[in-house]
Every structure is written in structure tokens, then in C-alpha cells.
Design an enzyme around this catalytic site. Structure first.
Site, PDB file in Angstrom:
ATOM      1  CG  ASP A   1       4.173  66.696  63.079  1.00  0.00           C
ATOM      2  OD1 ASP A   1       3.103  66.147  63.361  1.00  0.00           O
ATOM      3  OD2 ASP A   1       5.129  66.099  62.540  1.00  0.00           O
TER       4      ASP A   1
ATOM      5  NE  ARG B   1      -0.796  61.099  57.821  1.00  0.00           N
ATOM      6  CZ  ARG B   1       0.050  61.436  58.754  1.00  0.00           C
ATOM      7  NH1 ARG B   1       0.421  62.689  58.887  1.00  0.00           N
ATOM      8  NH2 ARG B   1       0.561  60.541  59.556  1.00  0.00           N
TER       9      ARG B   1
ATOM     10  NE  ARG C   1       3.895  60.199  57.611  1.00  0.00           N
ATOM     11  CZ  ARG C   1       4.050  59.933  58.898  1.00  0.00           C
ATOM     12  NH1 ARG C   1       4.094  60.901  59.748  1.00  0.00           N
ATOM     13  NH2 ARG C   1       4.166  58.721  59.342  1.00  0.00           N
TER      14      ARG C   1
ATOM     15  CG  ASP D   1       3.615  64.446  59.433  1.00  0.00           C
ATOM     16  OD1 ASP D   1       2.600  64.437  60.150  1.00  0.00           O
ATOM     17  OD2 ASP D   1       4.752  64.190  59.860  1.00  0.00           O
TER      18      ASP D   1
END
Length: 160
Positions: free
Chosen positions: A94, A80, A89, A92
Site C-alpha cells: 500500500d 496474491r 493475503r 499486500d
């Protein structure tokens, strides 16, 4: 401490296409207790590429901000690069929820501010942690998912 981590990819990376990137991220996460299946979803924002999304329940002694640093390092290792918001992307990661309730730091807010609006986050979370409660609303992940998807499942009636 336990964390629920959302995982997404919509660009090929070092591990291959997005599904493989997502699977590799799950395998590389430390302390995985449970992982959802990988689902494919439509992009959010201007990206045209479909996403591979999943979630993992992990156990870690790291504080939320330290875990975020470790997750960002994993994103960089997967290929990334910094880009525009809502852009494609490779990976990711989170932090969505954690067993400590709420957290607010300079680069991180837990619960994730928009997770309640995103089926692509709630569906995988509901697979692995349906009874986990959102500390702000008191609702379970299952309830949040049901509320968000209720309109999509409700048949429409048409007057003739």
C-alpha cells in the site's frame, strides 16, 4: 518522488512463509532508500493468521497511480489472488504517503485513509521516516505513532 509503502503478508507464497514474502517484497521494490525491520502483528478483521509487516521508503519517477499498478503486479507475481476483504493475503503493498502530498484517483487515495489508526503501519514507518508529515494533519509519523500507542503504554492505576 519519494513514497512510503506499507508491506504485509499473512499467507505463504512463492518466497515461503510470510516473513520471507515480506523480505522478498522489500528486495524487489524499485528504488528502496530505507526499509524497516519486519514485525509480526495480530490480524485485522476475521483472518486468524498473524501478519508480517514492514515499510519501505522508495524513490520513483512514477506517478502515484502508475506506482500502484506496479505494486499490484508485484502482489500478483508473489501469488496474491483476489479474495474477500480482510481475508488472508500473500502480499499486500500500500502506498501510504508520497512527497507530492495528497493524491486522489479512482483506485488510490494518498495519504492512505486509515494509516493513522494502524500501529502495524505506523510502527514500521516511524523507524524509517519519523519526521515525515501527514499532509492532512500536519503531524509527523512519530507523533501519529505516539498518539496511537500512548494509551497502550500508560500504566493504569487502581484504587484499593
Amino acid at each position: 518522488m519519494h513514497y512510503l509503502v506499507a508491506i504485509g503478508s499473512n499467507r505463504p507464497g512463492r518466497a515461503g512463509p510470510p516473513r520471507r514474502v515480506t523480505a522478498a517484497a522489500i528486495a524487489a521494490l524499485p528504488g528502496v532508500i530505507a526499509a524497516s525491520r519486519i514485525i509480526e502483528t495480530a490480524p485485522l478483521g476475521p483472518s486468524l493468521r498473524r501478519y508480517a509487516n514492514a515499510a519501505a521508503l522508495i524513490e520513483s519517477e512514477l506517478a502515484p497511480d502508475a506506482l500502484l499498478e506496479a505494486l499490484k503486479a508485484m502482489e500478483r507475481a508473489a501469488g496474491r489472488r483476489a479474495g474477500r476483504r480482510w481475508g488472508g493475503r500473500v502480499l499486500d503493498l500500500d502506498i501510504v504517503l508520497w512527497s507530492g502530498g495528497c493524491f486522489a484517483g479512482s483506485a488510490l487515495t494518498v495519504p492512505h485513509p486509515r494509516f493513522r489508526e494502524r500501529v502495524f503501519v505506523l510502527e514500521p514507518l516511524a523507524e524509517i521516516a519519523p519526521g515525515w508529515r501527514d499532509p492532512l494533519t500536519g503531524l509527523t509519523v512519530r507523533q501519529l505513532h505516539a498518539r496511537l500507542t500512548a494509551g497502550a503504554r500508560r500504566p493504569t492505576s487502581r484504587a484499593g
